[in-house]
Design an enzyme around this catalytic site. Structure first.
Site, mmCIF file in Angstrom:
data_model
loop_
_atom_site.group_PDB
_atom_site.id
_atom_site.type_symbol
_atom_site.label_atom_id
_atom_site.label_comp_id
_atom_site.label_asym_id
_atom_site.label_seq_id
_atom_site.Cartn_x
_atom_site.Cartn_y
_atom_site.Cartn_z
ATOM 1 C CE LYS A 24 38.985 48.141 14.846
ATOM 2 N NZ LYS A 24 37.699 48.747 15.250
ATOM 3 N NE ARG A 47 40.849 51.825 20.218
ATOM 4 C CZ ARG A 47 40.339 50.603 20.279
ATOM 5 N NH1 ARG A 47 41.015 49.588 19.792
ATOM 6 N NH2 ARG A 47 39.175 50.404 20.822
ATOM 7 N NE ARG A 103 31.454 43.937 19.569
ATOM 8 C CZ ARG A 103 32.460 44.646 19.076
ATOM 9 N NH1 ARG A 103 33.053 44.259 17.958
ATOM 10 N NH2 ARG A 103 32.846 45.745 19.663
ATOM 11 N NE ARG A 119 33.493 43.620 23.195
ATOM 12 C CZ ARG A 119 34.345 44.013 22.261
ATOM 13 N NH1 ARG A 119 34.602 43.262 21.237
ATOM 14 N NH2 ARG A 119 34.939 45.188 22.361
ATOM 15 N NE ARG A 125 34.541 50.457 23.048
ATOM 16 C CZ ARG A 125 34.320 49.338 22.360
ATOM 17 N NH1 ARG A 125 33.113 48.880 22.210
ATOM 18 N NH2 ARG A 125 35.326 48.685 21.830
HETATM 19 P P1 AMP Z 1 38.473 46.929 21.168
HETATM 20 O O1 AMP Z 1 38.097 45.513 21.370
HETATM 21 O O2 AMP Z 1 39.526 47.095 20.126
HETATM 22 O O3 AMP Z 1 37.300 47.805 20.927
HETATM 23 O O4 AMP Z 1 39.142 47.439 22.559
HETATM 24 C C1 AMP Z 1 38.458 47.396 23.795
HETATM 25 C C2 AMP Z 1 39.063 48.375 24.785
HETATM 26 O O5 AMP Z 1 40.460 48.082 24.992
HETATM 27 C C3 AMP Z 1 39.066 49.836 24.328
HETATM 28 O O6 AMP Z 1 37.853 50.485 24.603
HETATM 29 C C4 AMP Z 1 40.210 50.429 25.130
HETATM 30 O O7 AMP Z 1 39.851 50.683 26.456
HETATM 31 C C5 AMP Z 1 41.206 49.289 25.137
HETATM 32 N N1 AMP Z 1 42.152 49.404 24.000
HETATM 33 C C6 AMP Z 1 42.238 48.581 22.914
HETATM 34 N N2 AMP Z 1 43.205 48.971 22.078
HETATM 35 C C7 AMP Z 1 43.752 50.079 22.630
HETATM 36 C C8 AMP Z 1 44.802 50.956 22.249
HETATM 37 N N3 AMP Z 1 45.486 50.789 21.104
HETATM 38 N N4 AMP Z 1 45.085 51.990 23.083
HETATM 39 C C9 AMP Z 1 44.421 52.171 24.223
HETATM 40 N N5 AMP Z 1 43.414 51.402 24.634
HETATM 41 C C10 AMP Z 1 43.080 50.353 23.863
#
Ligand code: AMP
Length: 190
Positions: free
Chosen positions: A15, A90, A129, A135, A146
Site C-alpha cells: 500500500k 482500519r 521489510r 521496523r 497484525r
Molecule cells: P501501518 O504502517 O499502516 O501498518 O501502521 C502501523 C501501526 O500503526 C499499526 O499496527 C497500528 O498500531 C497503528 N495504526 C495505523 N493506522 C491505524 C488506524 N487507522 N487505527 C488504529 N491504529 C493504526
C-alpha cells in the site's frame, strides 16, 4: 479534478509503495496513519508514546486517538486537490468517523482500492521489510498478530465500501510497475 481515495489491503501488500507513486502521478497527498504514528513516536511526544505501546504489539491504536489525528490532518491546506488515505479507516467504526469528517466538509471518497495479496505472500515480504527498514513492530509474532487483526477488524470495511459501490479490487502480486499499471487503469476508468 480532485481525487479522494482509500487504499486498503493487508500489511505488506504494498500500500505504502503504491500510494507514493499514485499520489505523485495524480498530484494528491498521501495520508498514512502508520507514518503519522511513527513520526509522533520518533518525536517521542505524548501521542507517539501512546501509539508505540499499541503498534509494538501489532494492535490498533484506540479509535478516539486515531480519528482525532486524521480529523486534524484533513484541515490542512495541502489536501485541497485530493488525498489518498493509507491505513485508515482500519475498522468499521473508523469508517463511520470518516463519514462524519467528510460530511461536515461536504466532500466524499471517489474510490476504494483493495490491494489483494494472500497471507503466504505477505509474511516473507514483511520479514524482509523489517530487516531493511528496522521496523521494530515487524517481528514474526507481531506480523502474525497484525494479519489476524487485519482479517478480523479491517477486512470488514471492504464489504462496507463494496455495498456502497466504491470498491475496486486490484491484484497486488507482481512487480511494483505491474501493480501500478493495474491501479492506474482503475483511476482512468473513474
Ligand atoms: P501501518 O504502517 O499502516 O501498518 O501502521 C502501523 C501501526 O500503526 C499499526 O499496527 C497500528 O498500531 C497503528 N495504526 C495505523 N493506522 C491505524 C488506524 N487507522 N487505527 C488504529 N491504529 C493504526
Amino acid at each position: 479534478m480532485s481525487l479522494r481515495l482509500i487504499m486498503v489491503g493487508p500489511p505488506g501488500a504494498g500500500k505504502g509503495t503504491q500510494a507514493v507513486g499514485l499520489c505523485e502521478r495524480n498530484e494528491i497527498v498521501q495520508v498514512s496513519t502508520g507514518d503519522l504514528f511513527r513520526a509522533h513516536a520518533k518525536a517521542n511526544d505524548e501521542l507517539g508514546q501512546l501509539a508505540a505501546s499499541y503498534s509494538a504489539k501489532g494492535e490498533l491504536v484506540p479509535d478516539e486517538v486515531t480519528n482525532r489525528m486524521v480529523d486534524e490532518r484533513l484541515n490542512e491546506d495541502d489536501l485541497v486537490n485530493g488525498f489518498l488515505l493509507d491505513g485508515y479507516p482500519r475498522n468499521v467504526d473508523q469508517v463511520k468517523a470518516l463519514d462524519e469528517m467528510l460530511d461536515k466538509r461536504n466532500i466524499s471518497i471517489d474510490v476504494v482500492i483493495e490491494l489483494v495479496v494472500s497471507d503466504e505472500e505477505v509474511v516473507p515480504r514483511l520479514l524482509e521489510r523489517a530487516k531493511i527498514q528496522g521496523r521494530s513492530d515487524d517481528t514474526e509474532d507481531v506480523i502474525r498478530r497484525r494479519l489476524d487483526v487485519y482479517h478480523e477488524t479491517t477486512r470488514p470495511i471492504v464489504d462496507v465500501y463494496r455495498e456502497r459501490g466504491l470498491l475496486r479490487q486490484v491484484d497486488g502480486v507482481g512487480t511494483v510497475e505491474e501493480v501500478a499499471r493495474r491501479i492506474d487503469e482503475v483511476i482512468s476508468s473513474l
